[in-house]
Scaffold this motif. Structure first.
Motif, mmCIF file in Angstrom:
data_model
loop_
_atom_site.group_PDB
_atom_site.id
_atom_site.type_symbol
_atom_site.label_atom_id
_atom_site.label_comp_id
_atom_site.label_asym_id
_atom_site.label_seq_id
_atom_site.Cartn_x
_atom_site.Cartn_y
_atom_site.Cartn_z
ATOM 1 N N GLU A 19 56.882 65.567 67.777
ATOM 2 C CA GLU A 19 57.651 66.409 66.700
ATOM 3 C C GLU A 19 57.865 67.878 67.480
ATOM 4 N N GLU A 20 57.061 68.273 68.398
ATOM 5 C CA GLU A 20 56.996 69.741 68.816
ATOM 6 C C GLU A 20 58.121 69.626 69.963
ATOM 7 N N GLY A 21 58.109 68.069 70.466
ATOM 8 C CA GLY A 21 59.326 67.995 71.536
ATOM 9 C C GLY A 21 60.509 68.119 71.027
ATOM 10 N N THR A 22 60.907 67.526 69.680
ATOM 11 C CA THR A 22 62.254 67.690 68.986
ATOM 12 C C THR A 22 62.461 68.910 69.079
ATOM 13 N N GLY A 23 61.553 69.775 68.420
ATOM 14 C CA GLY A 23 61.835 71.170 68.175
ATOM 15 C C GLY A 23 62.230 72.093 69.414
ATOM 16 N N LEU A 24 61.706 71.622 70.742
ATOM 17 C CA LEU A 24 61.936 72.257 71.710
ATOM 18 C C LEU A 24 63.328 71.558 72.325
ATOM 19 N N ALA A 25 63.494 70.239 72.023
ATOM 20 C CA ALA A 25 64.768 69.808 72.588
ATOM 21 C C ALA A 25 65.951 70.574 71.691
ATOM 22 N N VAL A 26 65.894 70.790 70.502
ATOM 23 C CA VAL A 26 66.921 71.801 69.674
ATOM 24 C C VAL A 26 66.688 73.177 70.267
ATOM 25 N N LEU A 27 65.687 73.811 70.600
ATOM 26 C CA LEU A 27 65.867 75.067 71.192
ATOM 27 C C LEU A 27 66.678 75.044 72.582
ATOM 28 N N SER A 28 66.177 73.878 73.518
ATOM 29 C CA SER A 28 67.086 73.867 74.559
ATOM 30 C C SER A 28 68.611 74.037 74.489
ATOM 31 N N THR A 29 69.050 73.464 73.389
ATOM 32 C CA THR A 29 70.555 73.517 73.303
ATOM 33 C C THR A 29 71.143 74.699 72.583
ATOM 34 N N LEU A 30 70.381 75.434 71.820
ATOM 35 C CA LEU A 30 70.944 76.696 71.323
ATOM 36 C C LEU A 30 71.624 77.576 71.905
ATOM 37 N N PRO A 31 71.305 77.800 73.210
ATOM 38 C CA PRO A 31 72.214 78.878 74.189
ATOM 39 C C PRO A 31 73.747 78.197 74.191
ATOM 40 N N GLY A 32 73.873 76.946 74.272
ATOM 41 C CA GLY A 32 75.248 76.409 74.270
ATOM 42 C C GLY A 32 75.824 76.527 72.946
ATOM 43 N N VAL A 33 74.997 76.450 71.694
ATOM 44 C CA VAL A 33 75.788 76.465 70.364
ATOM 45 C C VAL A 33 76.178 77.908 70.231
ATOM 46 N N ILE A 34 75.094 78.708 70.762
ATOM 47 C CA ILE A 34 75.580 80.166 70.579
ATOM 48 C C ILE A 34 76.778 80.445 71.051
ATOM 49 N N ALA A 35 77.144 80.012 72.420
ATOM 50 C CA ALA A 35 78.305 80.284 73.086
ATOM 51 C C ALA A 35 79.501 79.479 72.285
ATOM 52 N N HIS A 36 79.208 78.405 71.969
ATOM 53 C CA HIS A 36 80.534 77.697 71.495
ATOM 54 C C HIS A 36 80.982 78.426 70.013
ATOM 55 N N VAL A 37 79.715 78.754 69.275
ATOM 56 C CA VAL A 37 80.087 79.524 68.003
ATOM 57 C C VAL A 37 80.866 80.888 68.203
ATOM 58 N N SER A 38 80.305 81.535 69.184
ATOM 59 C CA SER A 38 80.949 82.753 69.733
ATOM 60 C C SER A 38 82.492 82.472 70.007
ATOM 61 N N GLU A 39 82.560 81.523 70.679
ATOM 62 C CA GLU A 39 84.069 80.980 71.020
ATOM 63 C C GLU A 39 84.877 80.972 69.815
ATOM 64 N N GLU A 40 84.253 80.136 68.976
ATOM 65 C CA GLU A 40 85.058 79.832 67.542
ATOM 66 C C GLU A 40 85.239 80.963 66.813
ATOM 67 N N LEU A 41 84.319 82.217 66.728
ATOM 68 C CA LEU A 41 84.468 83.102 65.915
ATOM 69 C C LEU A 41 85.681 83.943 66.444
ATOM 70 N N ALA A 42 85.741 84.152 67.797
ATOM 71 C CA ALA A 42 86.898 84.790 68.600
ATOM 72 C C ALA A 42 88.127 84.057 68.515
ATOM 73 N N ALA A 43 88.411 82.814 68.188
ATOM 74 C CA ALA A 43 89.347 82.072 68.334
ATOM 75 C C ALA A 43 90.089 82.507 67.023
ATOM 76 N N LEU A 44 89.614 82.675 65.821
ATOM 77 C CA LEU A 44 90.273 82.945 64.433
ATOM 78 C C LEU A 44 91.061 82.056 64.067
ATOM 79 N N LYS A 45 90.654 80.786 64.206
ATOM 80 C CA LYS A 45 91.548 79.564 63.891
ATOM 81 C C LYS A 45 90.814 79.190 62.595
#
Length: 285
Positions: free
Chosen positions: A220-246
């Motif tokens: 179960e801790e492994g899944t938590g860490l797997a989620v954590l590992s992908t969050l930098p990419g999510v932050i980058a995509h969300v930032s890109e989406e916020l800037a797109a204003l679409k």
């Protein structure tokens, strides 16, 4: 039994993660101010989750895990979910939450594979069989029960998932590729000896599960860490989406086969279902 133990047993909640005393924060018993700048973030993560300061070798392996699946473009459901959500509700937190809620049995979560590895290793130790003999028998039992080996297969990578291979390489270099991981590999080899299965690799999630178990994390801790590992990419995509204003991303009509049709005669369907005018006489609302 001392008074502290009695108080802990009687408390509604107990926690060993952190403690607040006056103007101090203690994390796993250590003054947070002593940690800042003294260990890297990866080591702090290990300390938080496992409750002890990791060795440099453990930190290097965990760092490799956390860098292994930073992003997978717009072919990862969580990323797409995040961008859709943000197009309707422009918020970084909303996007990250949507991505986390898209993690599960079909993507990123390592816990099913982790549980499989733990259980299979235990079976191997109890079997008294040679490793390959055990693996062949294990795969045969799984096939008979129509059960899958979790952590195998990828829509793009064949034979070897390069991300998984890199993770394993770091773990082996640091002496943190466990016997349980070797048993899992043996099961994979037995599986690929089946007709038509030779190209199926252990995917990145499968290797992550094996490595995280070798580091002492629970499934179960492994899944938590797997989620954590992908969050930098999510932050980058969300930032890109916020800037797109679409606003309001949609699924384009030319990519959907709508099968309901447009010729339904509602009056006839309503009458066939037993509706008459009496319902209009009932109080509405």
């Amino acid at each position: 039994m001392d008074s502290g133990s009695t108080a802990a047993q009687d408390a509604y909640w107990t926690s060993a993660v952190s403690t607040l005393t006056g103007d101090k924060v203690y994390v796993r018993g250590y003054d947070l101010e002593d940690l800042v700048g003294q260990i890297p973030f990866t080591a702090a993560i290990f300390l938080m989750v496992r409750g002890r300061v990791p060795t440099p070798r453990e930190t290097r392996v965990l760092d490799a895990v956390l860098s292994g699946v930073l992003d997978y473009a717009l072919e990862k459901p969580g990323t797409v979910a995040a961008r859709y959500a943000v197009s309707a509700n422009p918020s970084m937190a909303i996007g990250m939450a949507a991505a986390c809620m898209s993690v599960g049995a079909h993507t990123l979560a390592t816990e099913d594979t982790g549980r499989f590895i733990v259980a299979t290793h235990r079976e191997y130790l109890d079997s008294g069989l040679a490793l390959d003999e055990f693996a062949d028998a294990k795969v045969a039992r799984l096939r008979a029960a129509k059960q899958r080996v979790p952590g195998l297969g990828h829509p793009v990578f064949k034979k070897v998932d390069p991300r998984g291979a890199l993770l394993k390489g770091v773990a082996v270099e640091e002496g943190l590729w466990s016997e349980a991981a070797e048993v899992y590999e043996a099961v994979h080899r037995a599986f690929t000896r089946l007709p038509g299965k030779s190209d199926i690799p252990i995917n990145d999630v499968g290797v992550m599960a094996a490595v995280l178990l070798s580091l002492g994390f629970t499934p179960e801790e492994g899944t938590g860490l797997a989620v954590l590992s992908t969050l930098p990419g999510v932050i980058a995509h969300v930032s890109e989406e916020l800037a797109a204003l679409k606003p309001i991303r949609i699924v384009s009509r030319d990519s959907v086969a709508y099968t309901a049709g447009t010729t339904g005669e509602f009056s006839a369907a309503r009458e066939a279902a037993g509706w008459d005018e009496r319902w209009r006489e009932l109080p509405q609302g």
